[in-house]
Design a protein around this motif. Structure first.
Motif, mmCIF file in Angstrom:
data_model
loop_
_atom_site.group_PDB
_atom_site.id
_atom_site.type_symbol
_atom_site.label_atom_id
_atom_site.label_comp_id
_atom_site.label_asym_id
_atom_site.label_seq_id
_atom_site.Cartn_x
_atom_site.Cartn_y
_atom_site.Cartn_z
ATOM 1 N N PRO A 83 1.046 -1.441 -0.200
ATOM 2 C CA PRO A 83 0.049 -0.102 0.169
ATOM 3 C C PRO A 83 0.820 1.121 -0.108
ATOM 4 C CG PRO A 83 -0.865 -1.499 1.626
ATOM 5 C CD PRO A 83 0.419 -2.253 1.160
ATOM 6 N N PHE A 84 2.024 1.354 0.544
ATOM 7 C CA PHE A 84 2.946 2.344 0.757
ATOM 8 C C PHE A 84 3.905 2.383 -0.424
ATOM 9 C CE2 PHE A 84 4.508 -1.101 3.364
ATOM 10 C CZ PHE A 84 5.682 -1.342 2.579
ATOM 11 N N SER A 85 3.709 1.413 -1.476
ATOM 12 C CA SER A 85 4.719 1.591 -2.464
ATOM 13 C C SER A 85 4.547 2.644 -3.548
ATOM 14 C CB SER A 85 4.707 0.154 -3.274
ATOM 15 O OG SER A 85 3.326 0.240 -3.851
ATOM 16 N N VAL A 86 3.463 3.303 -3.451
ATOM 17 C CA VAL A 86 3.196 4.589 -4.431
ATOM 18 C C VAL A 86 2.760 5.832 -3.699
ATOM 19 C CG1 VAL A 86 2.678 3.361 -6.742
ATOM 20 C CG2 VAL A 86 1.075 3.332 -4.894
ATOM 21 N N ARG A 89 -2.012 6.320 -1.692
ATOM 22 C CA ARG A 89 -2.126 4.798 -0.894
ATOM 23 C C ARG A 89 -2.728 3.899 -2.033
ATOM 24 N NH1 ARG A 89 -5.814 1.488 1.664
ATOM 25 N NH2 ARG A 89 -4.951 0.071 3.201
ATOM 26 N N LYS A 90 -2.273 2.603 -2.020
ATOM 27 C CA LYS A 90 -2.923 1.760 -2.877
ATOM 28 C C LYS A 90 -3.546 0.666 -1.978
ATOM 29 C CE LYS A 90 -1.998 -2.317 -5.419
ATOM 30 N NZ LYS A 90 -2.847 -3.113 -4.542
ATOM 31 N N SER A 91 -4.811 0.227 -2.555
ATOM 32 C CA SER A 91 -5.463 -0.693 -1.688
ATOM 33 C C SER A 91 -4.770 -2.026 -1.965
ATOM 34 C CB SER A 91 -7.001 -0.898 -2.380
ATOM 35 O OG SER A 91 -7.307 -2.385 -1.847
ATOM 36 N N PRO A 92 -4.559 -2.497 -0.660
ATOM 37 C CA PRO A 92 -3.686 -3.869 -0.702
ATOM 38 C C PRO A 92 -4.525 -5.293 -1.350
ATOM 39 C CG PRO A 92 -4.598 -3.361 1.493
ATOM 40 C CD PRO A 92 -5.192 -2.226 0.742
ATOM 41 N N ALA A 93 -5.852 -4.681 -1.599
ATOM 42 C CA ALA A 93 -6.421 -6.009 -2.483
ATOM 43 C C ALA A 93 -5.611 -5.984 -3.648
ATOM 44 C CB ALA A 93 -7.911 -5.674 -2.451
ATOM 45 N N PRO A 94 -5.684 -7.206 -4.500
ATOM 46 C CA PRO A 94 -5.081 -7.430 -5.713
ATOM 47 C C PRO A 94 -5.872 -6.774 -6.709
ATOM 48 C CG PRO A 94 -5.439 -9.437 -4.740
ATOM 49 C CD PRO A 94 -6.206 -8.644 -3.653
ATOM 50 N N SER A 95 -5.240 -6.025 -7.698
ATOM 51 C CA SER A 95 -6.032 -5.111 -8.457
ATOM 52 C C SER A 95 -6.207 -5.896 -9.746
ATOM 53 C CB SER A 95 -5.440 -3.706 -8.815
ATOM 54 O OG SER A 95 -4.075 -3.867 -9.054
ATOM 55 N N ARG A 96 -6.881 -5.382 -10.772
ATOM 56 C CA ARG A 96 -6.954 -6.131 -12.050
ATOM 57 C C ARG A 96 -5.308 -6.056 -12.565
ATOM 58 N NH1 ARG A 96 -5.768 -4.811 -16.633
ATOM 59 N NH2 ARG A 96 -5.185 -2.603 -16.217
ATOM 60 N N ARG A 97 -4.595 -4.991 -12.515
ATOM 61 C CA ARG A 97 -3.346 -4.769 -13.080
ATOM 62 C C ARG A 97 -2.500 -5.838 -12.314
ATOM 63 N NH1 ARG A 97 0.840 -2.426 -11.128
ATOM 64 N NH2 ARG A 97 2.723 -1.811 -12.401
#
Lengths: 256, 188
Positions: A83-86, A89-97
Protein backbone atom coordinates in the motif's frame (compact mmCIF):
# COMPACT_ATOMS: atom_id res chain seq x y z
CA UNK A 1 9.55 17.39 -12.09
CA UNK A 2 7.27 19.66 -14.15
CA UNK A 3 8.42 23.27 -14.41
CA UNK A 4 6.25 26.30 -13.71
CA UNK A 5 4.71 26.38 -17.16
CA UNK A 6 3.49 22.82 -16.69
CA UNK A 7 5.15 21.83 -19.96
CA UNK A 8 7.95 19.42 -19.47
CA UNK A 9 10.81 18.37 -21.62
CA UNK A 10 11.68 14.73 -21.03
CA UNK A 11 14.95 15.10 -22.93
CA UNK A 12 17.01 18.29 -22.63
CA UNK A 13 19.11 20.00 -25.31
CA UNK A 14 22.17 17.94 -24.39
CA UNK A 15 20.23 14.74 -25.00
CA UNK A 16 20.00 13.92 -21.30
CA UNK A 17 16.83 12.65 -19.63
CA UNK A 18 15.22 14.06 -16.48
CA UNK A 19 17.37 11.93 -14.18
CA UNK A 20 20.48 12.74 -16.21
CA UNK A 21 20.69 9.47 -18.11
CA UNK A 22 21.60 9.04 -21.76
CA UNK A 23 19.00 7.50 -24.08
CA UNK A 24 20.44 3.98 -23.73
CA UNK A 25 21.49 4.12 -20.08
CA UNK A 26 20.02 1.91 -17.35
CA UNK A 27 19.17 3.06 -13.87
CA UNK A 28 21.56 1.72 -11.20
CA UNK A 29 20.69 -1.89 -10.32
CA UNK A 30 21.60 -3.75 -7.14
CA UNK A 31 20.58 -7.35 -6.43
CA UNK A 32 20.90 -9.17 -3.12
CA UNK A 33 20.45 -12.94 -3.05
CA UNK A 34 19.10 -15.05 -0.18
CA UNK A 35 17.64 -12.32 2.01
CA UNK A 36 14.73 -14.28 3.51
CA UNK A 37 15.41 -17.05 6.04
CA UNK A 38 12.16 -18.97 5.78
CA UNK A 39 11.92 -18.97 2.00
CA UNK A 40 13.67 -21.65 -0.05
CA UNK A 41 15.05 -18.93 -2.28
CA UNK A 42 14.84 -15.16 -2.27
CA UNK A 43 16.17 -12.01 -3.85
CA UNK A 44 15.94 -8.28 -3.28
CA UNK A 45 16.36 -5.86 -6.12
CA UNK A 46 16.88 -2.12 -6.15
CA UNK A 47 16.43 -0.79 -9.66
CA UNK A 48 16.56 2.99 -9.58
CA UNK A 49 13.98 3.78 -6.93
CA UNK A 50 12.19 0.45 -7.35
CA UNK A 51 12.54 -1.81 -4.35
CA UNK A 52 11.23 -5.33 -4.77
CA UNK A 53 11.43 -8.38 -2.56
CA UNK A 54 10.92 -11.85 -4.05
CA UNK A 55 10.43 -15.11 -2.18
CA UNK A 56 10.36 -18.57 -3.73
CA UNK A 57 8.79 -21.46 -1.84
CA UNK A 58 8.96 -25.02 -3.01
CA UNK A 59 8.86 -27.53 -4.46
CA UNK A 60 6.25 -28.17 -1.78
CA UNK A 61 2.90 -29.83 -1.34
CA UNK A 62 0.07 -28.24 -3.30
CA UNK A 63 -2.86 -26.70 -1.47
CA UNK A 64 -5.62 -27.13 -2.59
CA UNK A 65 -4.65 -30.67 -3.59
CA UNK A 66 -6.84 -30.91 -6.69
CA UNK A 67 -4.72 -28.31 -8.48
CA UNK A 68 -1.64 -30.53 -8.41
CA UNK A 69 -0.43 -32.06 -11.67
CA UNK A 70 0.63 -35.68 -11.85
CA UNK A 71 3.50 -35.11 -14.28
CA UNK A 72 4.96 -31.75 -13.30
CA UNK A 73 5.11 -29.05 -10.67
CA UNK A 74 2.50 -26.34 -10.49
CA UNK A 75 4.12 -22.95 -10.87
CA UNK A 76 2.27 -20.11 -9.20
CA UNK A 77 3.21 -16.48 -8.83
CA UNK A 78 1.78 -13.50 -7.07
CA UNK A 79 2.77 -9.94 -7.86
CA UNK A 80 1.68 -7.54 -5.20
CA UNK A 81 2.27 -3.86 -4.54
CA UNK A 82 2.51 -2.73 -0.96
CA UNK A 83 0.00 0.00 0.00
CA UNK A 84 2.93 2.36 0.66
CA UNK A 85 4.76 1.59 -2.58
CA UNK A 86 3.23 4.48 -4.54
CA UNK A 87 2.56 8.16 -3.79
CA UNK A 88 -1.17 7.68 -3.23
CA UNK A 89 -2.09 4.78 -0.95
CA UNK A 90 -2.89 1.70 -2.98
CA UNK A 91 -5.53 -0.70 -1.72
CA UNK A 92 -3.81 -3.88 -0.61
CA UNK A 93 -6.43 -6.00 -2.40
CA UNK A 94 -5.12 -7.43 -5.69
CA UNK A 95 -6.15 -5.14 -8.52
CA UNK A 96 -6.85 -6.01 -12.14
CA UNK A 97 -3.34 -4.84 -13.01
CA UNK A 98 -1.74 -7.04 -10.35
CA UNK A 99 -3.67 -10.10 -11.54
CA UNK A 100 -2.42 -9.44 -15.04
CA UNK A 101 1.18 -8.95 -13.98
CA UNK A 102 1.08 -12.13 -11.89
CA UNK A 103 -0.02 -13.97 -15.00
CA UNK A 104 2.51 -12.49 -17.42
CA UNK A 105 5.37 -13.00 -14.95
CA UNK A 106 4.32 -16.61 -14.42
CA UNK A 107 4.12 -17.28 -18.15
CA UNK A 108 7.41 -15.55 -18.77
CA UNK A 109 9.37 -17.64 -16.23
CA UNK A 110 7.70 -21.01 -16.63
CA UNK A 111 9.47 -22.04 -19.88
CA UNK A 112 12.85 -21.96 -18.10
CA UNK A 113 11.89 -24.12 -15.12
CA UNK A 114 12.26 -27.92 -15.20
CA UNK A 115 8.83 -28.44 -13.62
CA UNK A 116 8.71 -32.05 -14.82
CA UNK A 117 11.33 -32.97 -12.18
CA UNK A 118 8.89 -32.25 -9.34
CA UNK A 119 5.53 -33.87 -10.03
CA UNK A 120 2.66 -33.30 -7.56
CA UNK A 121 4.30 -30.26 -6.03
CA UNK A 122 4.03 -26.54 -6.38
CA UNK A 123 6.61 -23.81 -6.76
CA UNK A 124 5.23 -20.57 -5.38
CA UNK A 125 6.68 -17.17 -6.11
CA UNK A 126 5.75 -14.04 -4.18
CA UNK A 127 6.81 -10.70 -5.63
CA UNK A 128 6.31 -7.86 -3.22
CA UNK A 129 6.83 -4.34 -4.54
CA UNK A 130 7.93 -2.18 -1.62
CA UNK A 131 8.58 0.94 -3.67
CA UNK A 132 7.59 1.53 -7.27
CA UNK A 133 9.10 3.87 -9.82
CA UNK A 134 8.23 2.44 -13.24
CA UNK A 135 9.37 -0.88 -14.64
CA UNK A 136 8.37 -3.00 -11.64
CA UNK A 137 7.40 -5.98 -13.78
CA UNK A 138 10.85 -6.04 -15.39
CA UNK A 139 12.56 -5.72 -12.02
CA UNK A 140 10.24 -8.39 -10.61
CA UNK A 141 11.07 -10.87 -13.39
CA UNK A 142 14.79 -10.19 -13.08
CA UNK A 143 14.75 -10.74 -9.32
CA UNK A 144 12.48 -13.79 -9.49
CA UNK A 145 14.78 -15.74 -11.79
CA UNK A 146 17.65 -15.05 -9.36
CA UNK A 147 15.46 -16.21 -6.45
CA UNK A 148 14.54 -19.40 -8.34
CA UNK A 149 18.22 -20.17 -8.84
CA UNK A 150 18.83 -19.43 -5.14
CA UNK A 151 16.08 -21.93 -4.25
CA UNK A 152 18.06 -24.60 -6.11
CA UNK A 153 15.31 -25.17 -8.63
CA UNK A 154 16.87 -26.34 -11.91
CA UNK A 155 16.33 -23.67 -14.56
CA UNK A 156 17.50 -23.38 -18.14
CA UNK A 157 18.71 -19.83 -17.77
CA UNK A 158 18.19 -16.66 -15.77
CA UNK A 159 15.33 -14.77 -17.37
CA UNK A 160 15.98 -11.07 -17.60
CA UNK A 161 13.65 -8.23 -18.47
CA UNK A 162 14.07 -4.60 -19.45
CA UNK A 163 11.72 -2.00 -20.86
CA UNK A 164 12.25 0.48 -23.65
CA UNK A 165 9.96 3.23 -24.89
CA UNK A 166 9.51 6.45 -26.75
CA UNK A 167 9.76 9.87 -25.11
CA UNK A 168 9.80 13.17 -26.99
CA UNK A 169 9.96 11.16 -30.20
CA UNK A 170 13.16 9.36 -29.19
CA UNK A 171 13.63 5.68 -28.40
CA UNK A 172 15.05 5.26 -24.90
CA UNK A 173 15.94 2.38 -22.61
CA UNK A 174 14.48 1.64 -19.16
CA UNK A 175 11.67 4.14 -18.64
CA UNK A 176 11.16 5.67 -15.22
CA UNK A 177 7.71 6.37 -13.79
CA UNK A 178 7.45 9.92 -15.12
CA UNK A 179 8.74 8.94 -18.56
CA UNK A 180 6.19 6.15 -18.68
CA UNK A 181 3.34 8.53 -17.86
CA UNK A 182 4.37 11.48 -20.05
CA UNK A 183 6.03 9.54 -22.85
CA UNK A 184 4.48 8.17 -26.00
CA UNK A 185 5.16 4.44 -25.67
CA UNK A 186 6.45 1.82 -23.26
CA UNK A 187 7.50 -1.73 -24.11
CA UNK A 188 8.69 -4.27 -21.51
CA UNK A 189 10.67 -7.18 -22.96
CA UNK A 190 11.87 -10.33 -21.19
CA UNK A 191 14.35 -12.67 -22.79
CA UNK A 192 16.15 -15.92 -22.12
CA UNK A 193 19.64 -14.50 -22.71
CA UNK A 194 21.37 -17.70 -23.83
CA UNK A 195 19.02 -18.39 -26.70
CA UNK A 196 17.67 -14.89 -27.22
CA UNK A 197 14.10 -16.18 -26.98
CA UNK A 198 11.54 -13.57 -26.00
CA UNK A 199 9.22 -14.70 -23.21
CA UNK A 200 7.46 -11.41 -22.53
CA UNK A 201 6.60 -8.66 -24.95
CA UNK A 202 4.02 -6.06 -24.06
CA UNK A 203 3.45 -2.62 -25.46
CA UNK A 204 1.58 0.44 -24.36
CA UNK A 205 1.42 3.34 -26.83
CA UNK A 206 2.30 3.61 -30.49
CA UNK A 207 5.53 2.77 -32.30
CA UNK A 208 6.19 2.73 -36.02
CA UNK A 209 7.68 -0.51 -37.28
CA UNK A 210 11.19 0.97 -37.41
CA UNK A 211 10.82 2.37 -33.91
CA UNK A 212 9.59 -0.99 -32.65
CA UNK A 213 12.59 -2.78 -34.08
CA UNK A 214 15.00 -0.26 -32.63
CA UNK A 215 13.28 -0.41 -29.23
CA UNK A 216 13.43 -4.21 -29.22
CA UNK A 217 17.11 -4.05 -30.12
CA UNK A 218 18.07 -1.70 -27.28
CA UNK A 219 15.87 -3.67 -24.84
CA UNK A 220 17.77 -6.85 -25.65
CA UNK A 221 21.09 -5.06 -25.23
CA UNK A 222 19.87 -3.70 -21.86
CA UNK A 223 18.78 -7.20 -20.83
CA UNK A 224 22.25 -8.57 -21.51
CA UNK A 225 23.81 -5.92 -19.26
CA UNK A 226 21.34 -6.79 -16.48
CA UNK A 227 22.04 -10.50 -16.95
CA UNK A 228 25.68 -9.82 -16.09
CA UNK A 229 24.52 -8.05 -12.89
CA UNK A 230 22.34 -11.07 -11.98
CA UNK A 231 25.24 -13.49 -12.36
CA UNK A 232 27.53 -11.17 -10.41
CA UNK A 233 24.96 -11.02 -7.57
CA UNK A 234 24.75 -14.82 -7.39
CA UNK A 235 28.52 -15.09 -7.49
CA UNK A 236 28.87 -12.57 -4.64
CA UNK A 237 26.47 -14.54 -2.44
CA UNK A 238 27.80 -18.03 -3.09
CA UNK A 239 31.52 -17.37 -3.46
CA UNK A 240 31.62 -15.08 -0.39
CA UNK A 241 29.78 -17.73 1.61
CA UNK A 242 32.32 -20.35 0.61
CA UNK A 243 35.26 -18.07 1.39
CA UNK A 244 33.88 -17.24 4.84
CA UNK A 245 33.42 -20.91 5.72
CA UNK A 246 36.70 -22.27 4.44
CA UNK A 247 39.33 -20.43 6.54
CA UNK A 248 37.77 -21.50 9.87
CA UNK A 249 39.06 -25.11 9.99
CA UNK A 250 42.61 -23.87 9.37
CA UNK A 251 42.46 -21.60 12.41
CA UNK A 252 41.30 -24.42 14.68
CA UNK A 253 44.10 -26.65 13.40
CA UNK A 254 46.67 -23.98 14.20
CA UNK A 255 45.38 -23.55 17.74
CA UNK A 256 45.47 -27.30 18.35
CA UNK B 1 34.12 -22.01 -22.33
CA UNK B 2 37.42 -20.58 -21.14
CA UNK B 3 39.43 -22.12 -18.27
CA UNK B 4 37.12 -25.07 -17.94
CA UNK B 5 38.23 -27.12 -14.97
CA UNK B 6 36.72 -28.76 -11.90
CA UNK B 7 35.81 -26.36 -9.13
CA UNK B 8 34.96 -23.26 -11.15
CA UNK B 9 31.76 -21.48 -10.24
CA UNK B 10 28.84 -21.89 -12.63
CA UNK B 11 25.38 -20.31 -12.80
CA UNK B 12 22.28 -21.54 -14.67
CA UNK B 13 22.65 -21.25 -18.43
CA UNK B 14 26.47 -21.45 -18.52
CA UNK B 15 27.74 -23.66 -21.30
CA UNK B 16 29.77 -26.56 -19.91
CA UNK B 17 30.57 -28.59 -23.00
CA UNK B 18 29.15 -30.68 -25.80
CA UNK B 19 27.60 -34.15 -25.63
CA UNK B 20 30.34 -35.63 -27.80
CA UNK B 21 32.91 -35.09 -25.04
CA UNK B 22 30.94 -35.68 -21.81
CA UNK B 23 27.88 -37.37 -20.38
CA UNK B 24 25.58 -34.81 -18.79
CA UNK B 25 25.50 -35.35 -15.01
CA UNK B 26 23.69 -33.82 -12.05
CA UNK B 27 22.68 -30.17 -12.35
CA UNK B 28 23.04 -30.04 -16.11
CA UNK B 29 20.81 -30.23 -19.13
CA UNK B 30 21.28 -30.75 -22.83
CA UNK B 31 20.00 -28.44 -25.53
CA UNK B 32 20.91 -28.73 -29.20
CA UNK B 33 23.92 -30.95 -28.51
CA UNK B 34 25.40 -28.65 -25.87
CA UNK B 35 25.55 -29.22 -22.13
CA UNK B 36 24.48 -26.34 -19.92
CA UNK B 37 24.32 -25.80 -16.16
CA UNK B 38 20.88 -25.72 -14.55
CA UNK B 39 21.80 -24.85 -10.95
CA UNK B 40 24.19 -22.65 -9.02
CA UNK B 41 27.25 -24.70 -8.17
CA UNK B 42 30.77 -25.77 -8.90
CA UNK B 43 31.83 -27.64 -11.98
CA UNK B 44 32.82 -31.28 -11.57
CA UNK B 45 34.58 -33.03 -14.45
CA UNK B 46 35.10 -36.77 -14.22
CA UNK B 47 37.60 -37.54 -16.99
CA UNK B 48 37.58 -41.25 -16.12
CA UNK B 49 33.82 -41.68 -16.53
CA UNK B 50 33.67 -38.89 -19.12
CA UNK B 51 31.00 -37.14 -17.09
CA UNK B 52 30.47 -33.43 -16.48
CA UNK B 53 28.24 -32.26 -13.67
CA UNK B 54 27.40 -29.20 -11.62
CA UNK B 55 27.84 -29.90 -7.91
CA UNK B 56 25.06 -27.68 -6.53
CA UNK B 57 25.73 -25.06 -3.86
CA UNK B 58 22.00 -24.95 -3.18
CA UNK B 59 19.86 -27.68 -1.70
CA UNK B 60 16.38 -28.64 -2.68
CA UNK B 61 13.51 -30.42 -0.96
CA UNK B 62 13.55 -34.04 -2.12
CA UNK B 63 10.45 -35.61 -3.66
CA UNK B 64 9.79 -39.32 -2.92
CA UNK B 65 9.82 -41.88 -5.71
CA UNK B 66 8.20 -45.32 -5.78
CA UNK B 67 10.42 -47.68 -3.79
CA UNK B 68 11.86 -45.00 -1.49
CA UNK B 69 11.89 -45.57 2.26
CA UNK B 70 10.37 -42.64 4.11
CA UNK B 71 10.00 -41.69 7.76
CA UNK B 72 7.03 -39.72 8.93
CA UNK B 73 4.61 -38.96 11.69
CA UNK B 74 1.02 -40.19 11.83
CA UNK B 75 -1.26 -37.17 11.72
CA UNK B 76 -4.70 -38.69 11.17
CA UNK B 77 -6.26 -42.12 11.62
CA UNK B 78 -9.46 -43.49 10.22
CA UNK B 79 -10.73 -47.07 10.44
CA UNK B 80 -9.12 -48.17 7.16
CA UNK B 81 -6.70 -45.32 6.32
CA UNK B 82 -4.02 -43.21 7.93
CA UNK B 83 -2.30 -40.02 6.87
CA UNK B 84 1.45 -39.72 7.41
CA UNK B 85 3.40 -36.50 7.26
CA UNK B 86 6.67 -37.41 5.56
CA UNK B 87 9.69 -35.78 7.16
CA UNK B 88 12.54 -37.85 5.73
CA UNK B 89 13.09 -39.54 2.38
CA UNK B 90 15.78 -42.24 2.30
CA UNK B 91 18.35 -40.41 4.43
CA UNK B 92 17.54 -36.87 3.35
CA UNK B 93 15.36 -34.91 5.73
CA UNK B 94 13.57 -31.59 5.19
CA UNK B 95 10.48 -32.75 3.32
CA UNK B 96 6.94 -31.56 3.94
CA UNK B 97 4.74 -33.93 1.99
CA UNK B 98 1.95 -36.20 3.10
CA UNK B 99 1.36 -39.83 2.26
CA UNK B 100 -1.54 -42.18 2.92
CA UNK B 101 -1.70 -45.85 3.82
CA UNK B 102 -4.56 -48.31 3.51
CA UNK B 103 -5.19 -50.99 6.11
CA UNK B 104 -4.37 -53.70 3.55
CA UNK B 105 -0.80 -52.37 3.24
CA UNK B 106 0.01 -52.36 6.95
CA UNK B 107 1.20 -55.92 7.35
CA UNK B 108 1.46 -59.24 5.54
CA UNK B 109 -1.02 -60.63 8.10
CA UNK B 110 -4.62 -59.49 8.49
CA UNK B 111 -5.20 -56.15 10.26
CA UNK B 112 -8.83 -55.39 10.99
CA UNK B 113 -8.54 -51.70 11.76
CA UNK B 114 -5.87 -49.04 11.72
CA UNK B 115 -6.51 -48.35 15.40
CA UNK B 116 -4.84 -51.71 16.13
CA UNK B 117 -1.66 -50.72 14.32
CA UNK B 118 -1.02 -46.97 14.78
CA UNK B 119 -1.80 -44.00 16.99
CA UNK B 120 -1.58 -40.30 16.16
CA UNK B 121 1.94 -39.01 16.80
CA UNK B 122 3.77 -42.25 16.10
CA UNK B 123 6.87 -42.12 13.95
CA UNK B 124 6.65 -44.62 11.14
CA UNK B 125 9.14 -45.98 8.63
CA UNK B 126 7.33 -46.90 5.42
CA UNK B 127 7.90 -47.60 1.76
CA UNK B 128 6.40 -45.65 -1.12
CA UNK B 129 4.50 -48.23 -3.19
CA UNK B 130 2.60 -46.03 -5.59
CA UNK B 131 2.00 -42.43 -6.47
CA UNK B 132 -1.29 -42.68 -8.33
CA UNK B 133 -4.21 -40.30 -7.87
CA UNK B 134 -1.95 -37.42 -6.81
CA UNK B 135 -1.13 -39.22 -3.55
CA UNK B 136 1.87 -41.06 -2.17
CA UNK B 137 0.67 -44.51 -1.11
CA UNK B 138 2.77 -46.06 1.62
CA UNK B 139 3.19 -49.56 2.96
CA UNK B 140 4.67 -51.05 6.14
CA UNK B 141 4.67 -54.65 4.91
CA UNK B 142 7.90 -56.30 6.02
CA UNK B 143 9.82 -56.63 9.26
CA UNK B 144 11.98 -53.53 8.75
CA UNK B 145 8.98 -51.24 8.28
CA UNK B 146 6.46 -50.01 10.82
CA UNK B 147 6.37 -47.84 13.93
CA UNK B 148 9.86 -46.82 15.04
CA UNK B 149 8.79 -44.66 17.94
CA UNK B 150 5.41 -44.87 19.65
CA UNK B 151 3.87 -42.80 22.42
CA UNK B 152 1.42 -43.85 25.12
CA UNK B 153 -2.14 -42.91 24.21
CA UNK B 154 -2.89 -42.42 27.88
CA UNK B 155 0.00 -40.28 29.18
CA UNK B 156 2.15 -39.51 26.12
CA UNK B 157 5.33 -41.16 27.39
CA UNK B 158 7.57 -43.13 25.05
CA UNK B 159 6.53 -46.77 24.80
CA UNK B 160 9.16 -49.41 25.51
CA UNK B 161 9.27 -52.91 24.06
CA UNK B 162 9.55 -55.37 26.97
CA UNK B 163 8.47 -59.00 27.32
CA UNK B 164 7.03 -59.09 23.78
CA UNK B 165 4.72 -56.14 24.49
CA UNK B 166 4.82 -52.37 24.07
CA UNK B 167 4.62 -50.94 27.57
CA UNK B 168 4.38 -47.50 29.02
CA UNK B 169 6.75 -47.36 32.00
CA UNK B 170 4.86 -44.37 33.38
CA UNK B 171 1.29 -45.66 33.54
CA UNK B 172 1.85 -49.41 32.90
CA UNK B 173 -0.43 -49.34 29.87
CA UNK B 174 0.09 -52.01 27.21
CA UNK B 175 -0.49 -51.00 23.62
CA UNK B 176 -0.60 -52.59 20.18
CA UNK B 177 1.34 -51.35 17.17
CA UNK B 178 2.80 -52.61 13.92
CA UNK B 179 6.37 -52.11 15.07
CA UNK B 180 9.64 -52.58 13.22
CA UNK B 181 12.05 -55.38 14.01
CA UNK B 182 14.47 -53.91 16.52
CA UNK B 183 12.08 -51.32 17.96
CA UNK B 184 13.75 -51.72 21.36
CA UNK B 185 17.00 -50.33 19.96
CA UNK B 186 15.29 -47.01 19.42
CA UNK B 187 15.77 -44.48 16.64
CA UNK B 188 19.04 -44.80 14.82
Amino acid sequence: MPNKKGVEKLINKKGRRIDGRKFDELRPIKIDVGVLNKANGSAYIEWGKNKILVGVYGPREVHPRHLSKYDKALFRSRYHMAPFSVAERKSPAPSRREHELSKVIRECLEPTIFTELFPRTSIDVFIEVLQAEGGTRCAGITATSVALADAGIPIKDLVVACASGKIDGKIVLDLSDIEDQKGEADMPVAIIPRTGEITLLQMDGIFTQDEFEKALQISIEGCKKINAIQREAIKNKYLVEKASIEPEPEETVNEA
Amino acid sequence: MKNRQSGIFVTPGDKLGVIEEFLPGLGTYVDDGNIYSSTIGHLLIDLFKKKISDNPSTSITPIPKVGDIVVGQVVNIQDKNIVIKISQINTESRSVLTGIMHVSDVSTSYVKTMFNAFKVGDFVRAKVISSTNKEFHLSTKGSNLGVIQAFCSNCGHLLVFQKHRLRCLNCKKIERRKIVLGYEKGLD
